[in-house]
Design a protein around this motif. Structure first.
Motif, PDB file in Angstrom:
ATOM      1  N   CYS A   1      86.084  53.586 153.540  1.00 35.95           N
ATOM      2  CA  CYS A   1      85.711  52.800 152.268  1.00 35.95           C
ATOM      3  C   CYS A   1      86.290  51.460 152.485  1.00 35.95           C
ATOM      4  O   CYS A   1      87.301  51.494 153.046  1.00 35.95           O
ATOM      5  CB  CYS A   1      85.750  53.568 150.924  1.00 35.95           C
ATOM      6  N   PRO A   2      85.795  50.561 151.852  1.00 33.57           N
ATOM      7  CA  PRO A   2      86.569  49.156 152.075  1.00 33.57           C
ATOM      8  C   PRO A   2      87.658  49.216 150.839  1.00 33.57           C
ATOM      9  O   PRO A   2      87.780  50.195 150.149  1.00 33.57           O
ATOM     10  CB  PRO A   2      85.332  48.073 151.198  1.00 33.57           C
ATOM     11  N   LEU A   3      88.493  48.294 151.165  1.00 31.87           N
ATOM     12  CA  LEU A   3      89.703  48.223 150.115  1.00 31.87           C
ATOM     13  C   LEU A   3      89.318  48.052 148.655  1.00 31.87           C
ATOM     14  O   LEU A   3      90.312  48.432 147.846  1.00 31.87           O
ATOM     15  CB  LEU A   3      90.584  46.891 150.436  1.00 31.87           C
ATOM     16  N   SER A   4      88.438  47.490 148.519  1.00 31.19           N
ATOM     17  CA  SER A   4      87.888  47.002 147.020  1.00 31.19           C
ATOM     18  C   SER A   4      87.354  48.320 146.434  1.00 31.19           C
ATOM     19  O   SER A   4      87.345  48.326 145.273  1.00 31.19           O
ATOM     20  CB  SER A   4      86.775  46.140 147.060  1.00 31.19           C
ATOM     21  N   ALA A   5      87.169  49.454 147.023  1.00 27.70           N
ATOM     22  CA  ALA A   5      86.979  50.739 146.554  1.00 27.70           C
ATOM     23  C   ALA A   5      88.133  51.131 145.827  1.00 27.70           C
ATOM     24  O   ALA A   5      87.870  52.474 144.967  1.00 27.70           O
ATOM     25  CB  ALA A   5      86.337  51.711 147.249  1.00 27.70           C
ATOM     26  N   VAL A   6      89.323  50.840 145.982  1.00 30.61           N
ATOM     27  CA  VAL A   6      90.617  51.514 145.569  1.00 30.61           C
ATOM     28  C   VAL A   6      90.924  50.796 144.341  1.00 30.61           C
ATOM     29  O   VAL A   6      91.143  49.474 144.381  1.00 30.61           O
ATOM     30  CB  VAL A   6      91.714  51.317 146.735  1.00 30.61           C
ATOM     31  N   THR A   7      91.341  51.621 143.466  1.00 32.31           N
ATOM     32  CA  THR A   7      91.771  51.161 142.009  1.00 32.31           C
ATOM     33  C   THR A   7      93.378  50.546 142.273  1.00 32.31           C
ATOM     34  O   THR A   7      94.014  49.733 141.952  1.00 32.31           O
ATOM     35  CB  THR A   7      91.684  51.755 141.000  1.00 32.31           C
ATOM     36  N   ARG A   8      94.184  51.649 142.600  1.00 34.23           N
ATOM     37  CA  ARG A   8      95.588  51.573 142.838  1.00 34.23           C
ATOM     38  C   ARG A   8      96.049  52.140 143.925  1.00 34.23           C
ATOM     39  O   ARG A   8      95.354  53.108 144.485  1.00 34.23           O
ATOM     40  CB  ARG A   8      96.516  52.284 141.667  1.00 34.23           C
ATOM     41  N   MET A   9      96.955  51.469 144.673  1.00 31.68           N
ATOM     42  CA  MET A   9      97.763  52.161 145.665  1.00 31.68           C
ATOM     43  C   MET A   9      99.151  52.348 145.620  1.00 31.68           C
ATOM     44  O   MET A   9      99.854  51.333 145.344  1.00 31.68           O
ATOM     45  CB  MET A   9      97.435  51.262 147.217  1.00 31.68           C
ATOM     46  N   PHE A  10      99.524  53.485 146.067  1.00 35.79           N
ATOM     47  CA  PHE A  10     100.993  53.929 145.842  1.00 35.79           C
ATOM     48  C   PHE A  10     101.685  53.608 147.425  1.00 35.79           C
ATOM     49  O   PHE A  10     101.294  54.591 148.163  1.00 35.79           O
ATOM     50  CB  PHE A  10     101.344  54.956 145.151  1.00 35.79           C
ATOM     51  N   VAL A  11     102.588  52.991 147.663  1.00 32.67           N
ATOM     52  CA  VAL A  11     103.440  52.686 148.708  1.00 32.67           C
ATOM     53  C   VAL A  11     104.821  52.992 148.643  1.00 32.67           C
ATOM     54  O   VAL A  11     105.093  52.544 147.636  1.00 32.67           O
ATOM     55  CB  VAL A  11     102.749  51.509 149.672  1.00 32.67           C
ATOM     56  N   ASP A  12     105.554  53.270 149.736  1.00 29.35           N
ATOM     57  CA  ASP A  12     106.785  53.086 149.634  1.00 29.35           C
ATOM     58  C   ASP A  12     107.275  51.711 149.992  1.00 29.35           C
ATOM     59  O   ASP A  12     106.386  50.790 150.412  1.00 29.35           O
ATOM     60  CB  ASP A  12     107.612  53.881 150.817  1.00 29.35           C
ATOM     61  N   CYS A  13     108.512  51.403 149.828  1.00 30.66           N
ATOM     62  CA  CYS A  13     108.812  49.769 149.639  1.00 30.66           C
ATOM     63  C   CYS A  13     108.814  49.017 151.078  1.00 30.66           C
ATOM     64  O   CYS A  13     108.645  47.584 150.792  1.00 30.66           O
ATOM     65  CB  CYS A  13     110.415  49.771 149.556  1.00 30.66           C
TER      66      CYS A  13
END
Lengths: 251, 251
Positions: free
Chosen positions: B217-229
């Motif tokens: 899917c495109p990035l815009s389909a994502v609401t929140r993204m959790f990443v490490d620093c």
DNA sequence: CAGGTTTTGACAGGTTTTGATTGAAAAGGC
DNA sequence: GCCTTTTCAATCAAAACCTGTCAAAACCTG
């Protein structure tokens, strides 16, 4: 075979069976006992198993954390399960209901090429990594303790399905028919019966003459019934009259 | 044969079988063992597989397998998982996709009163006996090794569903969007995205800039993204531009 | 097409894994 | 208790495998 692959499979085998002998592992993997011994040493080092004299035992969290293994009347159930499994031919499609007896049946099916459909979490756990078995899980609301999927989702999944055999157990049997302990469960089981060409029931003799909370179906809905030998002449004729083929397992 | 094509097919094969030997690959592709060795080295470098003596093993989101017990990225995953779990409030309905990170999320959810929907067998096993959690399992064809339910049954079950949050992980992220390793899996995940009001993605920084076999899917389909620093300023703006809220977990 | 870069296959030298062997330790029978 | 059988740990040579290197082949690039 690759080192890690072999160790992985050894671990899986030990997880599944609880205990496996050194000799058996060596034979199964076509490796020398020295090699298997080293594998076990390694798996013991990383804490996944515990070595014992002559083999190894599983230590981690039990996959099938549920009760089982400690239930009563196990040998009897295993005999019935074995008898059922023997009658299932390679390539067939089997629908397995939840329950300890059907779990035993699933255990006996390992190795046969089959398509298995089930709504039981413990059975799914048991069969998910079997290379010959194509496994389909009926989803739904997962009932705690028994790990069985029920409810509208399960009903919807079953409604469009056709399988050759349904294997199920029962809570009680009277002249009127079969019973089980839970209304939701019975609803789902009726759907299963509709989806199956043949209905096979595992029933130890203690269940006869006892009813339970929820009525499931008449005796005539059953194709075959597998019972242990202690069944009265009376019951045999009743079942025969209802068109049920009775298979009695040997002691 | 082209280099990249060969590497793709090697990767696919490893993913399918879990383990593949060097010798087998060399024979299959008509290349020398040196070449295959270099391919494996490359695939190992980019983190798609793990080399083992005599061949290679899949490192993707395995669960039942032994791989997992050695992976080093676990603490990172656990930090991300904890961050996600903290943001989930009691009483909500959460859809959990399969994968090791989401399994960690599930672990962190234990104790909260929730309605959890999942197609992952390991997650179901973990949560089935939690008294506060109402668990719904999405049925379907149970994929070996990963224990994830996919296929038409899963699609049907998801199509009539509405959940507040979807928690999923991903195999790779580029400017175009999210990727995963398997076409069947991606089909199912698209359905999940449709069923969810918010889509939360767990992604360790290594996944950025890397694509995988199947586009999701495109990035815009994502609401929140959790990443490490460890995420570059560049990526942060790209994500922000696509309307993704980024949460960075502390060390 | 010439010059440069990447990929490939072959090979030498070093490391790991394997299976056989041997003597010691544990378990079991009498 | 004593003897037999089974299992185990240690050792060692052989086999399998890996790394690094190098020249040939394939492939860009201008």
């Amino acid at each position: 075979m690759l080192v890690d692959q072999r160790r992985d499979e050894i671990l899986q085998l030990i997880e599944q069976q609880g205990f496996v002998s050194l000799h058996e592992l060596a034979e199964r993997f076509g490796a020398s006992e020295s090699t298997v011994r080293r594998d076990l040493e390694y798996l013991d080092d990383i804490g996944q198993i515990r070595r014992t004299r002559g083999g190894a035992a599983y230590t981690g969290d039990h996959i099938t954390s549920f009760e089982e293994r400690h239930t009563t009347a196990l040998p009897q159930k295993q005999r019935i399960a074995k008898a059922i499994a023997q009658e299932i031919l390679p390539g067939q499609t089997v629908l397995l209901d939840g329950g300890t007896t059907t779990l035993e049946v699933a255990r006996c099916l390992i190795g046969k090429p089959l398509q298995v459909v089930t709504n039981s979490l413990p059975i799914a756990n048991l069969l998910v990594n079997q290379p010959n078995i194509e496994l389909i899980f009926i989803g739904g609301y997962l009932y705690p303790r028994t790990g069985v999927a029920l409810g509208s989702l399960a009903a919807a999944a079953l409604s469009g399905m056709q399988v050759e055999r349904l294997i199920m157990s029962t809570g009680g049997i009277t002249e009127r028919g079969l019973y089980n302990s839970n209304t939701l469960l019975v609803d789902c089981e009726r759907q299963m019966i509709d989806a199956a060409q043949e209905v096979w029931v595992a029933a130890d003799s203690q269940k006869f003459g006892r009813s339970a909370l929820a009525y499931l179906c008449p005796l005539s809905a059953v194709t075959r019934m597998f019972v242990d030998c202690d069944l009265s002449e009376n019951w045999r004729t009743t079942l025969a009259d209802a068109g049920v083929t009775v298979s009695v397992t040997e002691h």
